[in-house]
Design an enzyme around this catalytic site. Structure first.
Site: not given
Ligand SMILES: [Zn+2]
Length: 707
Positions: A92, A373
């Protein structure tokens, strides 16, 4: 030379000079325009623009989810291998460490390219200029943007060191497929951290930013070939620049490509957990910190348990009804379900499922439903604290209670039958409604409510015209209902010798630099006498392991206790249970309180909830050694009781009628069985000497249960 010719030349020269002056003026003007709006050093704050995902982990460091706007994992320069850095610089910007952010030669070259081709240059920017573009400028390519790039790059070089700029660049650069930075790219393409990249892999990565669509190793066969060709070019550049030798480059260029497997990724796990964590973080830390700030969040979730929970629900729960057959407004699969499991000692949530995955509504936290219950353990806890024992006999028979409105209420049992005299242990195992109501009538609802509250239920209504201070409380007939998370909290006090733990799911939160922002520890509170908690938990073992227990499908082959619950008309089915290590609640129901009766499936009840609970617990506890509940001091075990009298068994009592029971010390029977003893009536109030009775404190001798 003729004067008119000379005059012409002079005019042309003048015109040319004027033209040049105008051109210079224009250029100066344009440049002045740029410079007027040029960025200052303060404007080029890269850190402020950094966007990092928040990563959410389970308790063992597995990634659960990421919260982000961009997929990026920041890698400090020191963690990036040198050959990757070299590859990027070589290809680059090989003069990166020499220039000042802008290369005049490159800019002129780029401009010249633009003029010749009448189109903007494709590359040619320095690393600093590319960083400026990535961070501060739009990605459109234009001649004027080149100048902006240069201005930003200039200031970046003034503000940051070369290494800082390089680190920013390597973490910012886009690799396609939604990933930014070398670390995320390495994970995506090679499935490994950057420090494990080979030279060939590093070169391939370095080649991608030039054209992330063009050089993607995973997009298609053509781009894969491009990527391999470009790898060769990158390696050659590294040789040219002097970073590697040709001997190093050659094998790297021929390295076979070993890509991470892209397919077959597991379906996202923990959808409701992720929503819960996200909502918590957003509320506490705000959108910016959560989506851009790179928080690291360690949760209490156990990924394996979470998978087990989701698997149990999806495998065992049928699709009772689809929108097509139901024709209601909702598009959800029914019945819905919720599961939440906590560590019994700490309250840390290990698994949570808030529904069947089609919405964000977290039923485990928010659904207030009739417990049926499953509320009875609160009644029995109050009873055991009030002088009742496991062997107290209460008659299961038709009863009627005035309701105050002139009507009467006659509670019935689930099976419609009455069993006659039952010991309380049997009554809880079989979930006998009449006996629970009789206990409630004796204890009074306020007392039971106070127990439910201190154990962790917050939704009971104690005032107003509709409230929960009636006998129907014994059967879970509630004004609002209870949530699954509160049920595990409440049952934790039974699992944990009277110590209630508060469920939580965030272990710790750190910022992107690793600074601790939040750290949570268990909240434990003693809410019950440990002896009472132990006795009630022990009675609840029979729900699973007694032949007449209602929760036998929750059998997990190790000491465990629990309670089933089914609301009136089968609108809600529950199983809440625990081992000494984990407490879990399973709820099944429809959001609109409809009866769960489906064509071809029938009625879904608490048996299904028990089955899901059992399947989940077996897997979630697979690596945890089975252990028994610890008997607290002050509890007598192995007390031999004759069921004919409820008194201490003597050698004359038939073995079939003798059971081994547990008592809080001081509440055990003290008289020897009067039914079978040879003591005559004159001595019937003999006080008994415990030493004469057959109290066996080792328990193991006469087990009444499997453990
Ligand atoms: Zn007897």
């Amino acid at each position: 030379m003729r004067s008119d010719t000379r005059g012409f030349i002079q005019i042309v020269a003048l015109a040319l000079i004027l033209l040049v002056l105008v051109a210079v003026g224009m250029v100066t003007g344009i440049l002045a325009g740029y410079l007027k709006n040029a960025p200052s050093v303060e404007d080029v704050d890269v850190e402020a623009r950094r966007s990092l995902p928040t990563v959410v982990y389970d308790a063992n460091g597995n990634v659960l989810t990421k919260l982000m706007v961009e997929n990026r994992q920041w890698a400090p320069l020191s963690s990036i291998p040198q050959h990757l850095i070299d590859a990027v610089i070589a290809v680059e910007d090989h003069r990166f460490y020499e220039h000042h952010g802008i290369s005049v030669r490159r800019i002129l070259g780029a401009l010249w390219y633009d003029i010749r081709h009448m189109s903007p240059d494709q590359g040619g920017s320095t690393i600093t200029a590319q960083l400026a573009r990535n961070v501060f400028l739009s990605h459109e390519k234009s001649v004027s943007r080149k100048i902006w790039e240069a201005l930003y790059a200039f200031q970046l070089e003034r503000r940051y060191t070369k290494d800082e700029i390089l680190e920013f660049y390597l973490n910012w650069v886009y690799f396609g497929h939604g990933v930014y930075g070398v670390q995320a790219a390495s994970n995506l393409f090679f499935g490994k951290p950057i420090d494990q990249l080979t030279l060939g892999e590093a070169a391939l990565l370095a080649g991608i930013p030039k054209g992330n669509e063009l050089y993607s190793p995973i997009k298609n066969e053509r781009t894969r070939q491009n990527a391999l060709n470009r790898r060769r070019i990158v390696l050659q550049r590294m040789v040219d620049v002097g970073y590697i030798s040709p001997e190093q480059a050659a094998p790297a260029a021929d390295e076979p490509l070993r890509l991470a497997s892209q397919g077959g990724k597991l379906a996202p796990v923990g959808k409701y957990v992720n929503f819960m964590v996200r909502d918590y973080l957003l509320k506490k830390y705000g959108k910016d910190s959560v989506y851009r700030g790179g928080l690291s969040v360690k949760t209490t979730i156990d990924l394996a348990a979470q998978r087990a929970a989701e698997e149990a629900i999806s495998r065992l729960l049928p699709t009772g009804s689809t929108p097509e057959t139901r024709k209601d407004d909702s598009s959800l699969t029914y019945p819905q379900a919720a599961l939440v499991a906590i560590d019994a000692q700490t309250g840390q949530i290990r698994a949570l499922v808030g529904g069947r995955g089609e919405d964000e509504y977290n039923r485990a936290l928010k659904a207030e439903r009739s417990p049926g219950s499953a509320i009875k353990p609160f009644v029995y806890t109050a009873a055991m604290d009030s002088g009742y024992t496991t062997t107290t006999v209460v008659v299961d028979e038709p009863v009627e209670y005035p309701m105050g409105t002139g009507t009467t209420w006659a509670p019935r049992n689930f099976n419609g039958k009455f069993a006659g005299p039952l010991r309380l242990r049997q009554a809880l195992e079989q979930s006998t409604n009449t006996i629970a109501v009789k206990l409630m009538a004796d204890l009074k609802p306020d007392k039971v409510i106070s127990y439910a509250r201190k154990m962790g239920i917050t939704t009971l209504v104690e005032s107003g015209t509709r409230n929960d201070r009636g006998l129907a409380l014994a059967l879970g007939g509630l004004t609002r209902g209870v949530t699954p998370i509160e049920m595990v909290q409440a049952y934790s006090s039974l699992a944990n010798a009277g110590v209630r733990v508060t469920p939580y799911f965030i272990m710790e939160v750190r910022d992107s630099s690793g600074v601790l922002l939040e750290s949570n520890v268990p909240t434990r509170e003693i809410v019950l006498d440990e002896r009472t908690a132990y006795i009630v938990a022990d009675m609840m073992r029979g729900v699973i392991y007694s032949p007449s227990g209602t929760g036998r499908r929750a059998d997990i082959g190790r000491p465990a206790a629990g309670k089933t619950g089914t609301a009136d008309s089968n609108t809600d089915a529950w199983f809440v249970g625990f081992t000494p290590d984990m407490v879990a609640a399973v709820w099944i129901g429809e959001d609109t309180n409809r009866e769960m009766r489906y064509p071809k499936i029938g009625v879904i009840g608490s048996g299904k909830a028990a089955e899901i609970w059992g399947a989940f617990m077996k897997k979630a506890l697979a690596g945890v050694p089975a252990r028994d509940f610890t008997v607290p001091e002050g509890v007598l075990t192995g007390v031999r009781v004759c069921t004919a009298s409820g008194q201490l068994a003597s050698s004359s009592c038939p073995e079939a009628q003798v059971i081994s029971e547990k008592f809080i010390e001081g509440t055990q029977p003290t008289r020897v069985c009067s039914v079978h003893s040879h003591v005559d009536s004159i001595d019937s109030d003999w006080q008994g000497d415990p030493d004469d009775a057959t109290i066996d404190q080792t328990d193991a001798a006469v087990p009444t249960q499997r453990w």
